[in-house]
Scaffold this active site. Sequence first.
Site, PDB file in Angstrom:
ATOM      1  CE1 TYR A  98      -3.971  -2.103   0.423  1.00  0.00           C
ATOM      2  CE2 TYR A  98      -2.641  -3.067   2.091  1.00  0.00           C
ATOM      3  CZ  TYR A  98      -3.748  -3.502   1.458  1.00  0.00           C
ATOM      4  OH  TYR A  98      -4.347  -4.126   1.266  1.00  0.00           O
ATOM      5  CG  ASN A 122     -10.290  -2.716  -8.370  1.00  0.00           C
ATOM      6  OD1 ASN A 122     -10.695  -2.647  -9.320  1.00  0.00           O
ATOM      7  ND2 ASN A 122      -9.414  -3.957  -8.030  1.00  0.00           N
ATOM      8  CB  CYS A 130      -7.680  -5.023  -5.760  1.00  0.00           C
ATOM      9  SG  CYS A 130      -8.490  -5.399  -5.885  1.00  0.00           S
ATOM     10  CG  HIS A 131      -4.829 -11.132  -7.229  1.00  0.00           C
ATOM     11  ND1 HIS A 131      -6.108  -9.819  -7.957  1.00  0.00           N
ATOM     12  CD2 HIS A 131      -4.491 -11.031  -7.375  1.00  0.00           C
ATOM     13  CE1 HIS A 131      -5.515  -9.755  -8.925  1.00  0.00           C
ATOM     14  NE2 HIS A 131      -4.089 -10.884  -8.714  1.00  0.00           N
ATOM     15  CD  GLU A 157      -1.860 -13.135 -10.699  1.00  0.00           C
ATOM     16  OE1 GLU A 157      -0.467 -12.416 -10.327  1.00  0.00           O
ATOM     17  OE2 GLU A 157      -2.308 -12.346 -10.793  1.00  0.00           O
TER      18      GLU A 157
END
Length: 161
Positions: A98, A122, A130-131, A157
Amino acid sequence: MSTYWTHLDSPLGRLLLTADADGALTSLTVPGQKGGAVVREDWRPDGGPFRETVAQLTAYFAGDLKEFALPLRAHGTAFRERVWAALDDIPYGATTTYGEIARRIGAPRAAVRAVGGAIGANPLLIVRPCHRVIGSDGALTGYAGGLDRKIRLLTLEGVAV
């Protein structure tokens, strides 16, 4: 202006997709999402505007797509839109904090909470990643779609969680 919607079954549950009259994706909501979209009576059910979105999401969940190329149209304050644009720059398989997002948009370090609020608002989960934002200590903090889904996306990912 018309809003179109459709559902897509996914590994994260049944997604709700919305698009504007031009076919730009305006929201992607997971089941039980905090502040997520809910189908309204004046919206039009139509899968047509979502063919490319569905194809790209399917490829992403199969591990074959690393970057979305979709027309997106989310509306928020100027600050939120700057934060959301910064999310688009986080590469597949990477994470950021952040505080780093605050730095990227030129906000003071004290704006970390405001950045978190913008990220939590979002409307385009998954496609606007945003993850990939985590706490400064590496903790998997907050996700409007639920931490279990955040873990599943990061694992997909290849991010060690």
